[in-house]
Motif scaffolding. Structure first.
Motif, PDB file in Angstrom:
ATOM      1  N   MET A  14       0.779  -1.030   0.051  1.00 29.46           N
ATOM      2  CA  MET A  14       0.084   0.071  -0.007  1.00 29.46           C
ATOM      3  C   MET A  14       0.979   1.088   0.063  1.00 29.46           C
ATOM      4  O   MET A  14       1.837   1.440   0.814  1.00 29.46           O
ATOM      5  CB  MET A  14      -0.733   0.094   1.130  1.00 29.46           C
ATOM      6  N   ASP A  15       0.663   2.136  -1.007  1.00 31.91           N
ATOM      7  CA  ASP A  15       1.299   3.446  -1.248  1.00 31.91           C
ATOM      8  C   ASP A  15       0.109   4.535  -0.937  1.00 31.91           C
ATOM      9  O   ASP A  15      -0.701   4.422  -1.607  1.00 31.91           O
ATOM     10  CB  ASP A  15       1.778   3.506  -2.543  1.00 31.91           C
ATOM     11  N   PHE A  16       0.534   5.488  -0.020  1.00 31.49           N
ATOM     12  CA  PHE A  16      -0.427   6.499  -0.051  1.00 31.49           C
ATOM     13  C   PHE A  16       0.249   7.735   0.794  1.00 31.49           C
ATOM     14  O   PHE A  16       1.302   7.795   1.303  1.00 31.49           O
ATOM     15  CB  PHE A  16      -1.659   5.956   1.071  1.00 31.49           C
ATOM     16  N   SER A  17      -0.438   8.786   0.615  1.00 30.71           N
ATOM     17  CA  SER A  17      -0.301  10.065   1.285  1.00 30.71           C
ATOM     18  C   SER A  17      -1.371  10.658   2.024  1.00 30.71           C
ATOM     19  O   SER A  17      -2.647  10.310   1.388  1.00 30.71           O
ATOM     20  CB  SER A  17       0.336  11.073   0.567  1.00 30.71           C
ATOM     21  N   ALA A  18      -1.538  11.333   3.041  1.00 28.04           N
ATOM     22  CA  ALA A  18      -2.749  11.845   3.655  1.00 28.04           C
ATOM     23  C   ALA A  18      -2.230  13.029   4.695  1.00 28.04           C
ATOM     24  O   ALA A  18      -1.013  13.287   5.000  1.00 28.04           O
ATOM     25  CB  ALA A  18      -3.199  10.595   4.401  1.00 28.04           C
TER      26      ALA A  18
ATOM     27  N   VAL B 126      -7.534  11.638  23.593  1.00 29.33           N
ATOM     28  CA  VAL B 126      -6.455  11.690  22.539  1.00 29.33           C
ATOM     29  C   VAL B 126      -7.133  10.956  21.278  1.00 29.33           C
ATOM     30  O   VAL B 126      -7.455   9.894  21.519  1.00 29.33           O
ATOM     31  CB  VAL B 126      -5.317  10.925  23.226  1.00 29.33           C
ATOM     32  N   SER B 127      -6.374  11.548  20.306  1.00 24.36           N
ATOM     33  CA  SER B 127      -6.921  10.744  18.796  1.00 24.36           C
ATOM     34  C   SER B 127      -5.863  11.182  17.872  1.00 24.36           C
ATOM     35  O   SER B 127      -4.863  12.135  17.925  1.00 24.36           O
ATOM     36  CB  SER B 127      -8.417  11.527  18.334  1.00 24.36           C
ATOM     37  N   TYR B 128      -6.018  10.261  16.810  1.00 30.63           N
ATOM     38  CA  TYR B 128      -5.287  10.403  15.721  1.00 30.63           C
ATOM     39  C   TYR B 128      -5.933  10.183  14.384  1.00 30.63           C
ATOM     40  O   TYR B 128      -6.747   8.928  14.503  1.00 30.63           O
ATOM     41  CB  TYR B 128      -3.919   9.491  15.596  1.00 30.63           C
ATOM     42  N   GLU B 129      -5.930  11.116  13.377  1.00 32.52           N
ATOM     43  CA  GLU B 129      -7.110  10.892  12.145  1.00 32.52           C
ATOM     44  C   GLU B 129      -6.145  11.190  10.851  1.00 32.52           C
ATOM     45  O   GLU B 129      -5.388  12.245  10.747  1.00 32.52           O
ATOM     46  CB  GLU B 129      -8.173  11.641  12.456  1.00 32.52           C
ATOM     47  N   TYR B 130      -6.549  10.316  10.046  1.00 33.96           N
ATOM     48  CA  TYR B 130      -6.032  10.796   8.579  1.00 33.96           C
ATOM     49  C   TYR B 130      -7.297  11.215   7.894  1.00 33.96           C
ATOM     50  O   TYR B 130      -8.288  11.208   7.674  1.00 33.96           O
ATOM     51  CB  TYR B 130      -5.761   9.539   7.835  1.00 33.96           C
ATOM     52  N   LYS B 131      -6.790  12.356   6.856  1.00 31.58           N
ATOM     53  CA  LYS B 131      -7.853  13.010   6.247  1.00 31.58           C
ATOM     54  C   LYS B 131      -7.213  13.100   4.823  1.00 31.58           C
ATOM     55  O   LYS B 131      -5.963  13.200   4.498  1.00 31.58           O
ATOM     56  CB  LYS B 131      -8.014  14.499   6.586  1.00 31.58           C
ATOM     57  N   LYS B 132      -8.124  13.560   3.713  1.00 31.93           N
ATOM     58  CA  LYS B 132      -7.529  13.388   2.204  1.00 31.93           C
ATOM     59  C   LYS B 132      -6.698  12.617   1.770  1.00 31.93           C
ATOM     60  O   LYS B 132      -5.434  12.590   1.712  1.00 31.93           O
ATOM     61  CB  LYS B 132      -6.935  14.843   2.322  1.00 31.93           C
ATOM     62  N   ILE B 133      -6.921  11.181   2.151  1.00 30.96           N
ATOM     63  CA  ILE B 133      -6.055   9.958   1.836  1.00 30.96           C
ATOM     64  C   ILE B 133      -6.044   9.973   0.190  1.00 30.96           C
ATOM     65  O   ILE B 133      -7.066  10.226  -0.408  1.00 30.96           O
ATOM     66  CB  ILE B 133      -6.739   8.773   2.428  1.00 30.96           C
ATOM     67  N   LYS B 134      -4.815   9.875  -0.068  1.00 28.46           N
ATOM     68  CA  LYS B 134      -4.739   9.750  -1.738  1.00 28.46           C
ATOM     69  C   LYS B 134      -3.583   8.126  -1.928  1.00 28.46           C
ATOM     70  O   LYS B 134      -2.669   8.197  -1.510  1.00 28.46           O
ATOM     71  CB  LYS B 134      -3.890  10.939  -2.278  1.00 28.46           C
ATOM     72  N   MET B 135      -4.264   7.467  -2.641  1.00 27.62           N
ATOM     73  CA  MET B 135      -3.975   6.114  -2.951  1.00 27.62           C
ATOM     74  C   MET B 135      -2.951   6.265  -3.864  1.00 27.62           C
ATOM     75  O   MET B 135      -3.681   6.542  -5.413  1.00 27.62           O
ATOM     76  CB  MET B 135      -4.695   5.010  -2.961  1.00 27.62           C
ATOM     77  N   ALA B 136      -1.678   6.313  -4.033  1.00 26.57           N
ATOM     78  CA  ALA B 136      -0.675   6.408  -5.199  1.00 26.57           C
ATOM     79  C   ALA B 136       0.682   6.111  -5.004  1.00 26.57           C
ATOM     80  O   ALA B 136       1.094   6.420  -3.693  1.00 26.57           O
ATOM     81  CB  ALA B 136      -0.955   8.084  -5.729  1.00 26.57           C
TER      82      ALA B 136
END
Length: 206
Positions: free
Chosen positions: A27-31, A162-172
């Protein structure tokens, strides 16, 4: 300065990344990510490919590259052209310690809590329980999963503080150079970094 101080970028994220690294190798992604700890909110970007990750914290002159495949971590200071190299302190599932025995990563279980809408996405929610020392101690927290994305897009403590969240995930596919050891930079030790930071603080006051 202790290592955990200068690696706050991945203090909560590293467990998330490594706990699922082996099953997400392809899996390759940026977020973008948002990390909350009480009233403190930190934002930034993450790039990931296999067992390599790069964190860039918003508003900080600091980049952290983690290479679980090499068991090394680089804390990079682009404006100062220096970086610190440290042995990677995270735990890879099934990793073997010096004793030859698997490290205790805990006995993890998940309870399905159904679906929940988060940022217009229908996410699967779980209550995660991790038991250590044969059940003598345990941690619990929530996870949310998006269809087709094997890493939880959100993690949150039981009390929500306490939380951790990914937004605007781009699979590339990601640029391999993002995860390389910096060239043309001076490698320094933690002790040398402390001295430099004291000098940087003086310069800011001038």
């Amino acid at each position: 300065m202790k290592l955990k101080k200068i690696t706050i970028i991945t203090a909560s994220a590293a467990i998330l990344i490594l706990a699922f690294a082996l099953q997400a190798l392809a899996m390759d992604f940026s977020a973008e990510f948002v990390e909350k700890d009480g009233d403190s909110v930190r934002k930034g970007k993450i790039y990931m490919t296999g067992q390599k990750s790069r964190f860039e914290m918003e508003g900080m002159d600091e980049i952290e590259v983690t290479r679980a495949d090499k068991k090394v971590m680089w804390i990079i200071f682009p404006k100062k052209r220096v970086y610190v190299e440290e042995e990677f302190w995270g735990v890879i599932p099934g990793d073997i310690g010096e004793t030859g025995a698997p490290k205790d990563t805990g006995d993890l279980s998940r309870k399905d809590l159904g679906y929940e809408m988060v940022d217009s996405y229908r996410l699967k929610k779980f209550l995660v329980t991790v038991k250590y020392n044969k059940g003598e101690t345990q941690d619990q927290y929530y996870e949310w999963y998006r269809t087709g994305f094997p890493i939880p897009v959100k993690m949150e403590s039981m009390n929500g503080a306490v939380s951790y969240e990914y937004k605007k995930i781009k699979m590339a596919p990601q640029d391999p150079s993002l995860f390389n050891e910096p060239k043309g930079y001076k490698k320094i030790t933690i002790d040398e970094l402390e001295k430099l930071e004291a000098e940087w603080a003086k310069d800011k006051k001038k």
